[in-house]
Design a protein around this motif. Sequence first.
Motif, PDB file in Angstrom:
ATOM      1  N   UNK A   1     -22.765  21.859 -30.917  1.00 23.56           N
ATOM      2  CA  UNK A   1     -23.498  21.995 -29.665  1.00 23.56           C
ATOM      3  C   UNK A   1     -24.831  21.267 -29.803  1.00 23.56           C
ATOM      4  N   UNK A   2     -25.044  20.282 -28.943  1.00 25.57           N
ATOM      5  CA  UNK A   2     -26.274  19.482 -29.009  1.00 25.57           C
ATOM      6  C   UNK A   2     -27.505  20.348 -28.718  1.00 25.57           C
ATOM      7  N   UNK A   3     -27.350  21.365 -27.856  1.00 20.15           N
ATOM      8  CA  UNK A   3     -28.496  22.173 -27.443  1.00 20.15           C
ATOM      9  C   UNK A   3     -29.115  22.922 -28.617  1.00 20.15           C
ATOM     10  N   UNK A   4     -28.278  23.580 -29.433  1.00 19.44           N
ATOM     11  CA  UNK A   4     -28.843  24.421 -30.499  1.00 19.44           C
ATOM     12  C   UNK A   4     -28.376  24.038 -31.901  1.00 19.44           C
ATOM     13  N   UNK A   5     -27.550  23.017 -32.026  1.00 18.10           N
ATOM     14  CA  UNK A   5     -27.128  22.565 -33.355  1.00 18.10           C
ATOM     15  C   UNK A   5     -26.030  23.407 -33.975  1.00 18.10           C
ATOM     16  N   UNK A   6     -25.481  24.384 -33.241  1.00 19.64           N
ATOM     17  CA  UNK A   6     -24.442  25.250 -33.812  1.00 19.64           C
ATOM     18  C   UNK A   6     -23.091  24.558 -33.865  1.00 19.64           C
ATOM     19  N   UNK A   7     -22.313  24.949 -34.863  1.00 19.82           N
ATOM     20  CA  UNK A   7     -20.925  24.487 -34.932  1.00 19.82           C
ATOM     21  C   UNK A   7     -20.091  25.444 -34.081  1.00 19.82           C
ATOM     22  N   UNK A   8     -19.438  24.935 -33.028  1.00 19.33           N
ATOM     23  CA  UNK A   8     -18.710  25.814 -32.110  1.00 19.33           C
ATOM     24  C   UNK A   8     -17.185  25.710 -32.261  1.00 19.33           C
ATOM     25  N   UNK A   9     -16.706  24.708 -32.977  1.00 16.06           N
ATOM     26  CA  UNK A   9     -15.265  24.600 -33.241  1.00 16.06           C
ATOM     27  C   UNK A   9     -15.052  23.977 -34.614  1.00 16.06           C
ATOM     28  N   UNK A  10     -14.051  24.500 -35.347  1.00 10.99           N
ATOM     29  CA  UNK A  10     -13.609  23.865 -36.603  1.00 10.99           C
ATOM     30  C   UNK A  10     -12.100  23.703 -36.484  1.00 10.99           C
ATOM     31  N   UNK A  11     -11.625  22.478 -36.578  1.00  8.53           N
ATOM     32  CA  UNK A  11     -10.193  22.203 -36.452  1.00  8.53           C
ATOM     33  C   UNK A  11      -9.644  21.759 -37.804  1.00  8.53           C
TER      34      UNK A  11
ATOM     35  N   UNK B   1      -9.551  17.910 -23.845  1.00  4.53           N
ATOM     36  CA  UNK B   1      -8.780  17.714 -25.071  1.00  4.53           C
ATOM     37  C   UNK B   1      -9.467  16.727 -26.007  1.00  4.53           C
ATOM     38  N   UNK B   2      -9.097  16.854 -27.278  1.00  6.26           N
ATOM     39  CA  UNK B   2      -9.614  15.961 -28.313  1.00  6.26           C
ATOM     40  C   UNK B   2      -8.420  15.450 -29.110  1.00  6.26           C
ATOM     41  N   UNK B   3      -8.392  14.154 -29.389  1.00  6.69           N
ATOM     42  CA  UNK B   3      -7.346  13.585 -30.254  1.00  6.69           C
ATOM     43  C   UNK B   3      -8.017  13.093 -31.528  1.00  6.69           C
ATOM     44  N   UNK B   4      -7.376  13.341 -32.673  1.00 10.21           N
ATOM     45  CA  UNK B   4      -7.953  12.948 -33.964  1.00 10.21           C
ATOM     46  C   UNK B   4      -6.906  12.229 -34.805  1.00 10.21           C
ATOM     47  N   UNK B   5      -7.349  11.231 -35.561  1.00 10.36           N
ATOM     48  CA  UNK B   5      -6.437  10.482 -36.425  1.00 10.36           C
ATOM     49  C   UNK B   5      -6.989  10.411 -37.835  1.00 10.36           C
ATOM     50  N   UNK B   6      -6.079  10.377 -38.826  1.00 15.39           N
ATOM     51  CA  UNK B   6      -6.536  10.448 -40.220  1.00 15.39           C
ATOM     52  C   UNK B   6      -5.696   9.535 -41.103  1.00 15.39           C
ATOM     53  N   UNK B   7      -6.009   9.592 -42.407  1.00 12.97           N
ATOM     54  CA  UNK B   7      -5.285   8.753 -43.368  1.00 12.97           C
ATOM     55  C   UNK B   7      -3.839   9.223 -43.545  1.00 12.97           C
ATOM     56  N   UNK B   8      -3.526  10.440 -43.064  1.00 15.22           N
ATOM     57  CA  UNK B   8      -2.143  10.927 -43.199  1.00 15.22           C
ATOM     58  C   UNK B   8      -1.213  10.297 -42.155  1.00 15.22           C
ATOM     59  N   UNK B   9      -1.766   9.429 -41.275  1.00 18.08           N
ATOM     60  CA  UNK B   9      -0.931   8.737 -40.289  1.00 18.08           C
ATOM     61  C   UNK B   9      -0.593   9.584 -39.070  1.00 18.08           C
ATOM     62  N   UNK B  10      -1.072  10.833 -39.036  1.00 24.21           N
ATOM     63  CA  UNK B  10      -0.771  11.708 -37.897  1.00 24.21           C
ATOM     64  C   UNK B  10      -1.909  11.689 -36.894  1.00 24.21           C
ATOM     65  N   UNK B  11      -1.546  11.838 -35.621  1.00 27.89           N
ATOM     66  CA  UNK B  11      -2.535  12.028 -34.564  1.00 27.89           C
ATOM     67  C   UNK B  11      -2.371  13.462 -34.091  1.00 27.89           C
ATOM     68  N   UNK B  12      -3.441  14.259 -34.168  1.00 28.43           N
ATOM     69  CA  UNK B  12      -3.376  15.653 -33.729  1.00 28.43           C
ATOM     70  C   UNK B  12      -4.138  15.811 -32.422  1.00 28.43           C
ATOM     71  N   UNK B  13      -3.613  16.682 -31.549  1.00 29.08           N
ATOM     72  CA  UNK B  13      -4.214  16.925 -30.243  1.00 29.08           C
ATOM     73  C   UNK B  13      -4.726  18.357 -30.200  1.00 29.08           C
ATOM     74  N   UNK B  14      -5.933  18.543 -29.664  1.00 28.91           N
ATOM     75  CA  UNK B  14      -6.583  19.856 -29.686  1.00 28.91           C
ATOM     76  C   UNK B  14      -7.026  20.256 -28.293  1.00 28.91           C
ATOM     77  N   UNK B  15      -6.851  21.542 -27.973  1.00 32.13           N
ATOM     78  CA  UNK B  15      -7.384  22.117 -26.743  1.00 32.13           C
ATOM     79  C   UNK B  15      -8.762  22.673 -27.090  1.00 32.13           C
TER      80      UNK B  15
ATOM     81  N   UNK C   1     -12.274  18.686 -38.534  1.00 33.07           N
ATOM     82  CA  UNK C   1     -13.035  18.154 -37.399  1.00 33.07           C
ATOM     83  C   UNK C   1     -13.919  19.291 -36.908  1.00 33.07           C
ATOM     84  N   UNK C   2     -15.184  18.988 -36.654  1.00 35.37           N
ATOM     85  CA  UNK C   2     -16.082  20.019 -36.133  1.00 35.37           C
ATOM     86  C   UNK C   2     -16.665  19.566 -34.805  1.00 35.37           C
TER      87      UNK C   2
END
Length: 801
Positions: free
Chosen positions: A656-666, A684-698, A652-653
Amino acid sequence: MAALAEEQTEVAVKLEPEVPPTLIPSQAGDGAGEGGGGTTNNGPNGGGGNVAAASSSAGGDGGTPKPSAAVSAVAPAGAAPVPAAAPEAGAPHDRQTLLAVLQFLRQSNLREAEEALRREARLLEEAVAGTGAPGEADGTGTEAASALLSRVTASAPGPAAPDPPGTGASGAAAVSGLATGPAAPGKVGSVAVEDQPDVSAVLSAYNQQGDPTMYEEYYSGLKHFIECSLDCHRAELSQLFYPLFVHMYLELVYNQHENEAKSFFEKFHGDQECYYQDDLRVLSSLTKKEHMKGNETMLDFRTSKFVLRISRDSYQLLKRHLQEKQNNQIWNIVQEHLYIDIFDGMPRSKQQIDAMVGSLAGEAKREANKSKVFFGLLKEPEIEVPLDDEDEEGENEEGKPKKKKPKKDSIGSKSKKQDPNAPPQNRIPLPELKDSDKLDKIMNMKETTKRVRLGPDCLPSICFYTFLNAYQGLTAVDVTDDSSLIAGGFADSTVRVWSVTPKKLRSVKQAADLSLIDKESDDVLERIMDEKTASELKILYGHSGPVYGASFSPDRNYLLSSSEDGTVRLWSLQTFTCLVGYKGHNYPVWDTQFSPYGYYFVSGGHDRVARLWATDHYQPLRIFAGHLADVNCTRFHPNSNYVATGSADRTVRLWDVLNGNCVRIFTGHKGPIHSLTFSPNGRFLATGATDGRVLLWDIGHGLMVGELKGHTDTVCSLRFSRDGEILASGSMDNTVRLWDAVKAFEDLETDDFTTATGHINLPENSQELLLGTYMTKSTPVVHLHFTRRNLVLAAGAYSPQ
């Protein structure tokens, strides 16, 4: 030169005849040869079509991936110095190699370097020219040979840029002119800038001269060493197995040792972690050199360095072992194809490593998650709430409007405070509020007062919209913020919009009829609607392929849809016609989403990039490039300054909308990511995938803070309740699950040590966070939505078994 090629394992200078001469000067802040794509951008509402490549991040994304023709000793910035594959202690000093290097220096007019080398090696000039008696290199041991080579690199003339301090690559850039093999004189050290990785250049890095029959022995030796090492180091060093296995296999295939490659694959593929099975299946189909040239997965693996995060102690142990065993084949791969992110401190446990690995290019470099992110919310505009409306509504509640008034004040005062983590209000240009938007906000505030406060003891009701007779054809769903409309995208290339309230959908009257209307009347908005067109369902025709994404604008005047035909279409919900077709993607567009403020929208597709658009520009404002596989899902941050993208490369990336930079890679998911959602407070960000897990990110600290296990199939939809207290997840396993978000995010360990090293400690059991599981009969859950009063709406198509 043949002698030099044969003996290349003995010397730091690596000759690769097929690679064109390239010199990649290290620049401060870049990883080894990885470009930080610095491009100029106008503001998002400026001229369209400005490209912003992602900043340098895991795997050489973000600038152009460069062929690694230069010497592999260039250590990534900030990492510990990685020594070049110099002759190890005890290796026999090879006179032929020296002669060949000297001859090459002479041909290339590098007289100064040649003189220095000859003086050190005590070789006569005739011996170099090949005419006189051979001079003896007496007394020069291996130490002298490695020292002399390091001196040659330091004294070689040419336009080599000095390395920035801290890269630990003294003079490595200077030797890259030599490392490119027999080039034409005058071409040595020339700078080649390429927009795309040249396939043959990329592949020719596999042009190794190692003994193919020894590969199994090398790998077995390393495997035995790692398995016999201490438990604390074993887990960390085991991360090497997969990238080494892939690169050794590819090297064998590229050098046309097909039988050895097949034997190597069969012997060791079973040792790899289960989450790499899909990648190994692709790998097993590459059995000939020709197969490799058009294979994207192979090129990705080759151009992006696989990132491993290892403690300094474990790294030293590995280095010592490889140098003692003179295992050059593996050491070359470690140097050229892996990026080892070394940290000081305790090695990580198996659980900690397993939580973070699994993506196509390994873990994210810690540097990638260090930049500041404004995750706070923007200040809400101050809107006067008319009290007479309140009084009318208040009569239903025993005529007590005074009780409601303080509540209204508290909501107003809450929005007046500036969040310290919020971006500046004018950081990106946002559209001004129209009168209709203000009215909608007032309605929203009124609904908020009637919102149910959710929690473990007060779970929401779930209303499920089942699409019948869709015949596997439902491919996208969206619901408006006020829950009045629902849209479905279908495999037959149509978009269908339903009204889920008694109010029917009506089109605007024809131009001739509109001219007869009194524009000054109070109910002009009602009068322009044509009652004859009223119906519960409208069908929108225009796409020429399945519709994979749908998104309503916040003001409910527009609908976006993205399709397999490579376009994103903007539809008017006043006339139910297509207004614009946005063409930028060349392949299917898997998802699109409006900004929470309208005007901007984002799309992501099979071409591995996400694009930021504005409704009044026909070209994208930003291109977010960096993912190594399809961008499956996109989501705007609540403050609209950032966009999150989930990809089939299992990362998950955050951009930044302002300059197009990638500021996080999870990294941490073990399968392609299909759903994303931000918490209402933006932290926080929650992400779900084909592995059936939901991961939570600060987001602020760039850390994984939770893992929710329970689903048995792809998690297709995620949504936080309006107050952020509950997280709902919907899956292909035909269930909706509700999770306690408050408990998941409390007492987070986000101290400096955790942030610096990534020693995350996830709770063993996520079942205590699970508040409820709700089965459907046989309906995968495609979409979830919380109404303004916290009722859950879910949607999916019934699939008869």
